[in-house]
Motif scaffolding. Sequence first.
Motif, PDB file in Angstrom:
ATOM      1  N   ILE A 156      35.958  20.169   2.690  1.00 42.70           N
ATOM      2  CA  ILE A 156      36.921  21.258   2.531  1.00 42.70           C
ATOM      3  C   ILE A 156      36.713  21.931   1.167  1.00 42.70           C
ATOM      4  O   ILE A 156      36.695  23.155   1.048  1.00 42.70           O
ATOM      5  N   TRP A 157      36.487  21.114   0.152  1.00 44.78           N
ATOM      6  CA  TRP A 157      36.205  21.670  -1.171  1.00 44.78           C
ATOM      7  C   TRP A 157      34.907  22.482  -1.150  1.00 44.78           C
ATOM      8  O   TRP A 157      34.828  23.557  -1.752  1.00 44.78           O
TER       9      TRP A 157
ATOM     10  N   ASP B 265      35.692  14.443   4.724  1.00 40.41           N
ATOM     11  CA  ASP B 265      36.356  15.697   5.096  1.00 40.41           C
ATOM     12  C   ASP B 265      36.914  16.403   3.871  1.00 40.41           C
ATOM     13  O   ASP B 265      36.848  17.611   3.744  1.00 40.41           O
ATOM     14  N   GLN B 266      37.497  15.606   2.980  1.00 39.08           N
ATOM     15  CA  GLN B 266      38.101  16.182   1.773  1.00 39.08           C
ATOM     16  C   GLN B 266      37.053  16.936   0.959  1.00 39.08           C
ATOM     17  O   GLN B 266      37.268  18.076   0.538  1.00 39.08           O
TER      18      GLN B 266
ATOM     19  N   ALA C 297      39.180   6.551   3.955  1.00 42.84           N
ATOM     20  CA  ALA C 297      39.456   7.351   5.137  1.00 42.84           C
ATOM     21  C   ALA C 297      39.502   8.829   4.767  1.00 42.84           C
ATOM     22  O   ALA C 297      40.196   9.220   3.829  1.00 42.84           O
ATOM     23  N   ALA C 298      38.747   9.633   5.495  1.00 49.93           N
ATOM     24  CA  ALA C 298      38.754  11.098   5.369  1.00 49.93           C
ATOM     25  C   ALA C 298      38.253  11.622   4.031  1.00 49.93           C
ATOM     26  O   ALA C 298      38.446  12.789   3.706  1.00 49.93           O
TER      27      ALA C 298
END
Lengths: 302, 456
Positions: A150-151, A146-147, A142-143
């Motif tokens: 963001i990086w 997105d993680q 999950a996510a």
Amino acid sequence: MGFFNRLKESLSKTRQGLVEKIENLITGRQVIDESLYEELEEALIGADVGVETSLELMETLRRRVKEQKLRDPARLKPLLQELITDELGTGDSSLNRGGPPTVILVVGVNGVGKTTTIGKLAYYYKTRGERVLLGAADTFRAAAIDQLEIWGRRVGVDVIKHREGSDPAAVAYDALQAARARKMDMLIIDTAGRLHTKSNLMEELKKIRRVLGRELSGAPHEVLLVLDATTGQNAISQARLFSEATGVTGIVLTKLDGTARGGVIIGIRRMLNIPVKFIGIGEGVEDLQPFNPQEFAAALFD
Amino acid sequence: MIFAGLAEKLQETFRRLKSKGRLTEADVDEAMKEVRRALLAADVNFQVVKSFVARVKERAVGQDVLSSLTPAQQVIKIVREELAGLMGGTQSKLNMAPKPPTVVMMVGLHGAGKTTTAAKLANLMRKQGRRPLLVACDVYRPAAIKQLQVLGEQLDIPVFSMGDRHTPVDIARAAVEHATRQGRDLVIIDTAGRLEINEEMMAELEELKAALRPHEILLVVDAMTGQVAVNIAETFNKRLGLDGVVLTKLDGDTRGGAALSIKAVTGCPIKFVGVGEKLDALEPFHPDRMADRILGMGDVLTLIEKAQASFDAEQVARLNKKIRSADFTLDDFLEQLQEVKKLGPIQQIISMLPGLGNMKKLKELGDIDDRELVYVEAIIRSMTPWERAHPHEINGSRRRRIARGSGTSVQKVNSVLKQFEQTRKMMRQLAEMGRGGKKGARLPRNLFPGKDNPLF
Ligand SMILES: Nc1nc2c(ncn2[C@@H]2O[C@H](COP(=O)(O)OP(=O)(O)OP(=O)(O)O)[C@@H](O)[C@H]2O)c(=O)[nH]1
Ligand SMILES: [Mg+2]
């Protein structure tokens, strides 16, 4: 005093005590004796070097002491450090290059720091003037996408992604196509954390490997296994099974900013001959360093 | 009892010693060397090992060797009892607030598994009739909040979040108020991973504790943690006063010595263990099983319990007979896979069998993953009865037809046939070993329980 309390008390002093103890042990002593060896062995075991490897190292140490007819206890620590440094190899942490793009596949068990390491690696190479692209092939957690994004934003590199639940090999394929079209120097691919004992999930990694190799000969040029320095002897099993499945070419040892020493990599180097290339020393973008065997060996004892 | 690992080494030690009548100090010293090695190899902290070995030694020296046990078995018995005793009883209950909501705080290092465990715990507690609320207080790790939200959605359990621009204390306070208003009786707070030596981050947890007065603070620890498990557990306990521990990622092949280390320094109970990525993979902790696992003796008890609960005895007896005779067909193969599947994930079962965990052939059987079982079934069902009884006669064109019929590929059909062949071979070998065919192998006569199986 109960068993637990006694133990607790002795443990609380262990850490701070250990460095001093070894120093004292060695400097305050007149002779090299059995109890001195024993304490050194404990220091190694306490750093997760592992019981077998520690015993072997101690054996070599004893032999060297005999051969060189050493009498001064002060010589033991540097000698042991030297032995360990030798074990760990030259410390050439440069990555295998190919392509372009150089394709790097990042693998490891859950939560070891793969995604964070990728962010740091991207930054490391970007600041050295390379054009870097990321591939979000962790489509499971999950996510996770997105993680990585963001990086990517943090570092200023693009991320190729599909949606959650899609085929990771397809993401890898697209990422490679994009990296070529955009004339990138380096493509780093994130994968989902997985326990090395789950063979179906290891198959998935093999498939990613195959797809990359088919599109670009020699790819992936580097398969980096991320190991958490807090991990004990299980890291050996991780290294073995990930190597069998994906042909690991290097290790990134993370979370060395904590109390963990990561001594288990000595055993890994002996048994599987996989070099450590980078170490992670924090959560920030700059907290990645090329591996230096000498420093590492010294740190095992502090 | 079936022994592997430590047990075999101890047998060896005592064979050399030829002790009689009574365990002497020398006997026990030798045995303790092996115990020490086994515990260290399982990542039990070396200080903990030291105290533990001293204690076991004290108990073992001078003991009469019981006629019913060999000296090796006797030492093992003492070691197991002590280990299980030290790890405490089974205790999978949370402290509940007299006046709801109950507040639970999850803490631990980076990557330990706090977020997933928070979701699993919410799921488990809902099954027990609670109305949980998950709270996203990890404002540091990129996308941590989103991760919890996704898990909440999957479970259909509400997640309270305020983004990453508020302090964890503010978020948690607001969450408890929200829970009270909404009639939620259990608030589970996910916090960011942190190093136990990071002063600022540890202070943040103390503030959180002071503000919320949680009823339960759970330390989440990766079961693969090495020697530093003691430092971690001790510091978290000192700063926060832990109520329980959750050990995660036990579905791998770690021995999990950290469990003993943590229990030894904190004294607080290990309440749950995480055994998979799925959101129902959270189980109560069983100290006796953990003791066996640390000693490398396999999780026989779990397996027996599961087997007793789920095997159809008659069917099993029939299968066992078939396995021992050579006429093991694809129909039997399918039936057997389905039986085994009732026990749980196939790989987990294999890892629980002492001494078998490392057998290569069995690993290959483990390649038939649960998800794969669907294909296997479809493929076998697409064969004619004649084909199922004559797997060797299934040629290329038949394989193509079967692949089409089952909506899979020829490769998949090939791999199922290969796995079947390997299973058949292995079954025959196992059966032979069990009859005492090969020496040195101590295996149950049947892989599956039945009345003629000594294991069950
Ligand atoms: N202190 C410290 N924390 C780190 C380091 N590397 C990663 N982390 C933290 O470890 C946690 C897990 O990192 P991730 O990068 O999400 O790990 P992952 O392997 O990608 O995790 P999965 O994808 O869930 O398997 C995060 O909180 C990171 O900030 C490090 O070198 N030191
Ligand atoms: Mg990740």
